[in-house]
Write an enzyme that holds these catalytic residues in place. Structure first.
Site, PDB file in Angstrom:
ATOM      1  N   HIS A  99      12.213 -13.934  81.957  1.00 25.99           N
ATOM      2  CA  HIS A  99      11.986 -13.007  83.071  1.00 25.99           C
ATOM      3  C   HIS A  99      12.384 -11.577  82.731  1.00 25.99           C
ATOM      4  O   HIS A  99      11.975 -10.649  83.397  1.00 25.99           O
ATOM      5  CB  HIS A  99      12.683 -13.486  84.344  1.00 25.99           C
ATOM      6  CG  HIS A  99      14.171 -13.459  84.256  1.00 25.99           C
ATOM      7  ND1 HIS A  99      14.905 -14.537  83.840  1.00 25.99           N
ATOM      8  CD2 HIS A  99      15.058 -12.471  84.496  1.00 25.99           C
ATOM      9  CE1 HIS A  99      16.178 -14.220  83.845  1.00 25.99           C
ATOM     10  NE2 HIS A  99      16.311 -12.963  84.249  1.00 25.99           N
ATOM     11  N   GLU A 108      27.526  -9.932  81.969  1.00 24.57           N
ATOM     12  CA  GLU A 108      27.510 -10.428  83.339  1.00 24.57           C
ATOM     13  C   GLU A 108      28.948 -10.441  83.842  1.00 24.57           C
ATOM     14  O   GLU A 108      29.867 -10.754  83.082  1.00 24.57           O
ATOM     15  CB  GLU A 108      26.952 -11.848  83.389  1.00 24.57           C
ATOM     16  CG  GLU A 108      25.470 -11.918  83.077  1.00 24.57           C
ATOM     17  CD  GLU A 108      24.999 -13.361  83.014  1.00 24.57           C
ATOM     18  OE1 GLU A 108      24.405 -13.822  83.994  1.00 24.57           O
ATOM     19  OE2 GLU A 108      25.231 -14.014  81.994  1.00 24.57           O
ATOM     20  N   HIS A 155      16.643 -13.776  75.608  1.00 28.12           N
ATOM     21  CA  HIS A 155      16.599 -12.408  76.127  1.00 28.12           C
ATOM     22  C   HIS A 155      16.916 -11.362  75.059  1.00 28.12           C
ATOM     23  O   HIS A 155      16.163 -10.412  74.853  1.00 28.12           O
ATOM     24  CB  HIS A 155      17.599 -12.222  77.270  1.00 28.12           C
ATOM     25  CG  HIS A 155      17.399 -13.174  78.409  1.00 28.12           C
ATOM     26  ND1 HIS A 155      16.150 -13.538  78.843  1.00 28.12           N
ATOM     27  CD2 HIS A 155      18.275 -13.810  79.201  1.00 28.12           C
ATOM     28  CE1 HIS A 155      16.280 -14.377  79.858  1.00 28.12           C
ATOM     29  NE2 HIS A 155      17.563 -14.558  80.088  1.00 28.12           N
ATOM     30  N   LYS A 173      30.018 -13.566  79.693  1.00 35.82           N
ATOM     31  CA  LYS A 173      30.270 -13.730  81.127  1.00 35.82           C
ATOM     32  C   LYS A 173      31.663 -13.210  81.438  1.00 35.82           C
ATOM     33  O   LYS A 173      32.511 -13.127  80.558  1.00 35.82           O
ATOM     34  CB  LYS A 173      30.177 -15.207  81.496  1.00 35.82           C
ATOM     35  CG  LYS A 173      28.782 -15.762  81.269  1.00 35.82           C
ATOM     36  CD  LYS A 173      28.465 -16.851  82.252  1.00 35.82           C
ATOM     37  CE  LYS A 173      27.037 -17.292  82.157  1.00 35.82           C
ATOM     38  NZ  LYS A 173      26.123 -16.536  83.009  1.00 35.82           N
TER      39      LYS A 173
END
Lengths: 510, 336
Positions: free
Chosen positions: A203, A241, A265, A363
Site C-alpha cells: 500500500h 512507527e 516497503h 516499532k
C-alpha cells in the site's frame, strides 16, 4: 486506453475530465470480517462509489466464517464505511451500494460455499449485467492461500476463459517468509490465476508522495544530474512507527521487522529512489527498471556491523509508559524476534557505486514517520574560513512519505549579520495535510487500479523474489543471535548508531 | 491570521502580505497558481466558500476583487488572511471604490504569485466581452458561468462569439459526471462490438446551459441529432441515446441526486449523480489548466458556430471601456 479511445466515440485523449471507470465487475473479499477489510477496504469501496468511480454494475461479495445473515453483514459494512470513509457519508450512496452487497458464510474447506459463490457470480450476469468480471481480494493469512486457491481452481472461479470475463486476484504482504516459500506461493497463485492477473498490494506504492518521487526525478531537470555517486554521499530510508505490535503477536513474532517491513516497503522505496529512468511510464517499463535495481543490491560482508536488529524494552513514549516486547500479549518470554532492523545495502551499478543505502525500520520509536533522505556530498572546496562553516552540514533532499507528505531541501545559507557564517536551513514543500484533503487513500487508488487492470503500482513476483534474496542472508546471519535491546521511545539500539558512526555518518532525526 | 487595511494602497497590501507570510511561518509555500475571483459584495460569502474548497485541493493564492461603486472617491480596502477563515491558503480580499474599479489590475499585478499561472473566475455575470476586463486579459484561464445569467442560452452564445482558447464555463463542468457515465456506458459493450448511436434526446429545465452543452457534445461526438426538451428539472433530468439494433440507453435523474441507468436487455441500475456544489466545480476547473478543446467543440456545436473555436488566438488585448462614458452615450433603457 487507446483502444477504447479509438472505438468509443465519447472518449477523446484530450478530454482529461472523464475518469476511467472499470467494467462492470464483482469484488470478492475473503476474510471480510478482518481488520483490514473493515478499516481500509470497505471504506475505500464506499469512497470510490461516492466519487462516482465504480461501474454501474458493481457487487461487493463478502466471504467469511461467520454465522451471519445477509443483513448482519450489511450492517457491519455500513458501520465500517461510516467510520472509515474519507469522503462525506451519504445515505443514498450507501443505499445504492448496500443493494449490491452480498455475504456468503462458509469456511475455506467448505465445498458447498465455494459452489455457491461460483453460482452467485454466474447469476450476476443476469441480475447486474456483470459478464464474469471479478477480483478476489485475499485478506487472509498466507497459510490459508493454498486451500482457498485450490477451491477456486476446483470451481473454475479463477479461469478467465470459463467465466467469460477477467478474473484477478489481490494478495497482501507478507509474500512468503523467505525465498523458497515466496517462490512456492508465487507459483501457486500464478498457476491458479495467470501471472498477469495477480496483484500484490504494497500500500505504500499507492501513496501520492511515492508516486511523486517518479515525477520529482523524471519530470524535472534539476535533480537527475546530481542523482548519482558523484554527488550523493548516502541515502537513508526510514520507516518508524510509534505503536507496538498491538494484537498481532501471533503473526509478528514469527516474522519480525525485517520480514514485515524491510522486505517489502523499504526495498520498494529504495527501488524507486535508485532506479534508472524507465523508457515510458507503463507498468512493464517501470517494473524492468525496479527489477534491475533489486537485482543489483548487495549486503555488506561485515554483517556483524552493518546489519543491526533490536527489540524494544519498556520505556516512556509520548508521555505514557509502554510495555516492552516481552511483556506484550502472546509474546513468548524468550522471543528473539526483532522489532527494529537497520541495514546497509549497496547498489552495484555505475550510478550508485560506493553509495551506501541505510535502511531502518522499527516499532516503539519516538514518532511515526516514513521518509527517504538523499544526503549529498559536501562541497569539494569551501572558500570560507573553517570557523565560518562549522554549522554547515550535508545538503539533503528529503521525501516525506508520511505523515505530513512533502519534500524538504536542506542547504547552507548565510546567517544575516556582518560576519560570514553559513548555517543549514530547510525549504519545505508541503504536499500533505492541508492540500491533500481530497487526494485518495492508498487503498482507494490501488483497488481502482486492480479493477481497471493497471499494474503500474504493484510489485510482481520477480521483485518479491529478488527482495527475499536480500533478506534471506540477513535472517540466516541473525539466526541464533539475540537482538540488541533499546528502550521504547528512543531511536533504536546504540549499535545502529555505531554502524553509521563507523563510517563517519549519523542517522538523520526525522 | 488576518490583517485588515482601510483606505490603503497596492504597495501596502504587498508589504502586508509579506509580513503576514513571515509571521504565519512557511504555510502555503507550494503555490501552484493565483486565483482571481471577481465578485459582487452580495456574493462574497458564496465565492469565499467555493474558493476555500477549491484551494484546499490546489494550493493557490486567492485574490478576491470586489468592485464597489464607481461614483465614489477612489479607495482601496484590503483584508489579508493566511490560514484563517479561508482555509490554509493565502487569501486577499480587495474592495475597490471609484475609478480604481476600472484599474483593478494595477493592484492585482504585484500580488500575483511569481511565475505561476493565473486563473480568473467571475463568480457572477462576466462582461459581454472578456477583453473589457483587464483581469480577464491577464489570466491564462478564464472561468465564467453561463448559468448565472437570466438568459443562459444567450450567455452561451456570447461566450462562443467571444471565445478564446483558455476560456471555460462552469455550465460545462456540470456536465462532467453525465459525460463520464455516458462514456463508460459506451465502454462496456456487452456483445464485444461498440454500439452505434442513431439518435439522442435530452430533457432538462428549460434554458439550462449545461443541457445545451451536453447536447452539443453528443452531437459532435456521435454525429447524430440531439433533441432538447424541457422538464421541471432540477438541471438535466434525462438523457436517452438510441443504439439502433442494440436498443436504447437512458440515464434519468428526476431528483437531482440519484440516477437510474437503463439499457435494453440489462437490469436497471441506480447510481449517485448528485448536483455538485460550487467549490467542487471550481476545484475541477483548477485541476487542469491546459486549453479544453473538447469544450470548444461542444460550445461550437451547442451554438451552431461553424468556425473552429480552438484555432482562435489565445491572447486577448484589453479593450478600454468606460462605463461612465457609456452611460452618458446610451441612456439607461429602464430609466428612459
Amino acid at each position: 486506453m487507446t483502444d477504447l479511445e479509438a472505438t468509443n466515440p465519447l472518449r477523446d485523449p484530450r478530454d482529461r475530465r472523464l475518469p476511467r471507470i472499470p467494467d462492470p465487475c464483482a469484488l470478492v473479499v475473503f476474510g471480510v470480517t478482518g481488520d483490514l477489510a473493515r478499516k481500509k477496504l470497505i471504506p475505500a469501496v464506499y469512497d470510490l462509489a461516492n466519487r462516482g468511480l465504480l461501474p454501474p454494475g458493481f457487487v461487493l461479495l463478502g466471504f467469511a466464517r461467520r454465522d451471519w445473515e445477509h443483513g448482519d453483514f450489511e450492517q457491519v459494512a455500513k458501520e465500517a464505511a461510516q467510520k472509515g470513509a474519507r469522503t462525506e457519508f451519504r445515505e443514498d450512496v450507501w443505499q445504492r451500494l448496500a443493494g449490491s452487497v452480498r455475504f456468503i458464510p462458509g469456511s475455506f474447506d467448505d465445498d458447498a460455499a465455494f459452489d455457491e459463490m461460483a453460482q452467485q457470480l454466474q447469476d450476476l450476469e443476469s441480475t447486474h449485467g456483470i459478464e464474469g468480471n471479478a477480483a478476489f481480494y485475499l485478506s487472509i493469512p498466507p497459510s490459508m492461500f493454498p486451500v482457498v486457491l485450490k477451491q477456486m481452481e476446483r470451481t473454475g472461479l479463477a479461469d478467465n476463459d470459463k467465466c467469460g470475463g477477467w478474473r484477478r486476484v489481490v494478495v497482501e504482504k507478507p509474500f512468503g517468509h523467505d525465498l523458497a516459500s515466496s517462490k512456492e506461493l508465487n507459483s501457486l497463485v500464478d498457476d491458479v490465476f495467470t501471472a498477469q492477473d495477480v496483484f500484490r498490494i504494497d500500500h505504500y506504492l499507492g501513496k501520492e508522495t511515492v508516486q511523486n518521487m517518479l515525477a520529482l526525478r523524471f519530470a524535472n531537470t534539476l535533480f537527475e544530474p546530481v542523482w548519482n555517486t558523484h554527488f550523493v554521499d548516502s541515502v537513508q530510508i526510514t520507516m518508524a512507527e510509534d505503536v507496538g505490535i498491538g494484537t498481532r503477536a501471533g503473526f509478528y513474532d514469527s516474522a519480525g521487522a525485517a520480514r514485515d517491513v524491510l522486505q517489502n516497503h523499504l526495498l520498494q522505496l529504495l527501488a524507486l529512489t535508485a532506479m534508472e529512468e524507465p523508457v515510458s511510464f507503463d507498468a512493464e517499463s517501470i517494473r524492468t527498471e525496479k527489477v534491475k535495481v533489486l537485482g543489483a543490491l548487495s549486503l555488506a560482508s561485515d554483517l556483524e556491523r552493518y546489519a543491526v536488529r533490536g527489540q524494544y524494552e519498556q520505556g516512556w513514549l509520548a508521555g505514557q509508559r509502554v510495555a516492552g516486547y516481552h511483556d506484550e500479549k502472546d509474546v513468548p518470554p524468550d522471543s528473539t524476534t526483532e522489532t527494529y532492523a537497520a541495514v546497509r545495502l549497496g547498489v552495484e551499478t555505475r550510478r550508485w557505486a560506493g553509495v551506501p543505502f541505510y535502511l531502518r525500520t522499527g516499532k516503539r520509536l519516538p514518532r511515526r514517520v516514513t521518509e527517504i533522505a538523499v544526503i549529498f556530498a559536501k562541497a569539494p572546496h569551501l572558500p570560507f574560513a573553517d570557523t565560518d562553516t562549522t554549522e554547515l552540514g550535508h545538503n539533503q533532499l528529503v521525501v516525506r512519505v508520511q505523515p505530513d507528505e512533502g519534500i524538504t531541501m536542506r542547504f547552507g545559507s548565510k546567517v544575516p549579520g556582518s560576519a560570514m557564517e553559513v548555517r543549514d536551513v530547510s525549504m519545505d514543500f508541503l504536499y500533505g495535510e492541508s492540500f491533500t484533503e481530497s487526494s485518495p487513500e492508498a487503498y482507494e487508488r490501488l483497488l481502482l487500479d486492480v479493477l481497471l487492470g493497471d499494474k503500474t503500482l504493484f510489485p510482481d513476483h520477480e521483485e518479491v523474489e529478488l527482495s527475499w534474496r536480500v533478506i534471506d542472508p540477513l535472517e540466516e546471519f541473525w539466526t541464533g543471535t539475540k537482538p540488541h535491546p533499546y528502550r521504547a521511545g528512543e531511536w533504536g539500539p546504540r549499535a545502529a548508531d555505531e554502524m553509521l558512526a563507523s563510517e563517519g555518518r549519523v542517522w538523520r532525526r526525522p | 491570521m488576518t490583517t485588515t487595511l482601510w483606505d490603503t494602497t497596492g504597495s501596502d497590501v504587498v508589504n502586508a502580505l509579506i509580513a503576514e507570510r513571515r509571521t504565519s511561518g512557511a504555510v502555503a509555500s507550494g503555490l501552484a497558481l493565483s486565483l482571481i475571483v471577481v465578485v459582487d459584495e452580495k456574493n462574497v460569502p458564496t465565492a469565499e466558500e467555493a474558493a476555500t474548497v477549491a484551494a484546499a485541493a490546489h494550493p493557490c493564492r486567492v485574490l478576491m476583487v470586489v468592485r464597489r461603486k464607481l461614483e465614489a472617491d477612489d479607495r482601496l480596502d484590503a483584508e489579508i488572511s493566511i490560514g484563517g477563515r479561508l482555509g490554509p491558503t493565502e487569501a486577499i480580499v480587495l474592495r475597490m471604490f471609484g475609478r480604481l474599479t476600472l484599474h483593478a489590475e494595477s493592484v492585482v499585478l504585484p500580488l500575483l504569485a511569481p511565475d505561476a499561472p493565473v486563473v480568473t473566475w467571475w463568480a457572477g455575470p462576466c462582461p459581454d466581452r472578456i477583453a473589457y476586463d483587464p483581469l480577464g486579459v491577464l489570466a491564462h484561464r478564464r472561468i465564467t458561468d453561463a448559468a448565472v445569467s437570466s438568459d443562459a442560452i444567450a450567455a452561451l452564445r456570447a461566450r462562443a462569439d467571444d471565445f478564446a482558447p483558455g476560456d471555460t464555463d462552469l455550465a460545462w463542468t456540470r456536465t462532467t459526471q453525465w459525460r463520464s457515465l455516458l462514456a463508460s456506458a459506451f465502454d462496456a459493450a456487452p456483445t464485444g462490438e461498440r454500439p452505434r448511436a442513431t439518435g439522442a434526446q435530452i430533457e432538462a429545465e428549460s434554458g439550462n446551459p449545461s443541457a445545451a452543452l451536453l447536447a452539443g457534445w453528443l452531437r459532435k461526438r456521435l454525429g447524430v441529432d440531439v433533441e432538447l426538451t424541457s422538464s421541471a428539472g432540477p438541471g438535466i433530468t434525462e438523457v436517452r441515446v438510441q443504439l439502433g439494433e442494440a436498443g436504447e440507453l437512458s440515464i434519468t435523474r428526476p431528483d437531482g441526486r440519484m440516477a437510474t441507468l437503463t439499457r435494453t436487455g440489462q437490469p436497471d441500475r441506480l447510481l449517485p449523480l448528485p448536483r455538485r456544489d460550487l467549490g467542487d466545480l471550481l476545484a475541477e476547473e483548477l485541476r487542469r489548466l491546459e486549453v479544453d478543446m473538447v469544450y470548444a467543440e461542444a460550445l461550437a456545436a451547442a451554438t451552431d458556430t461553424t468556425e473552429a473555436l480552438s484555432t482562435r488566438a489565445p491572447e486577448r488585448t484589453h479593450v478600454w471601456r468606460d462605463p461612465a462614458e457609456q452611460a452618458a452615450a446610451e441612456p439607461d433603457p429602464v430609466a428612459g
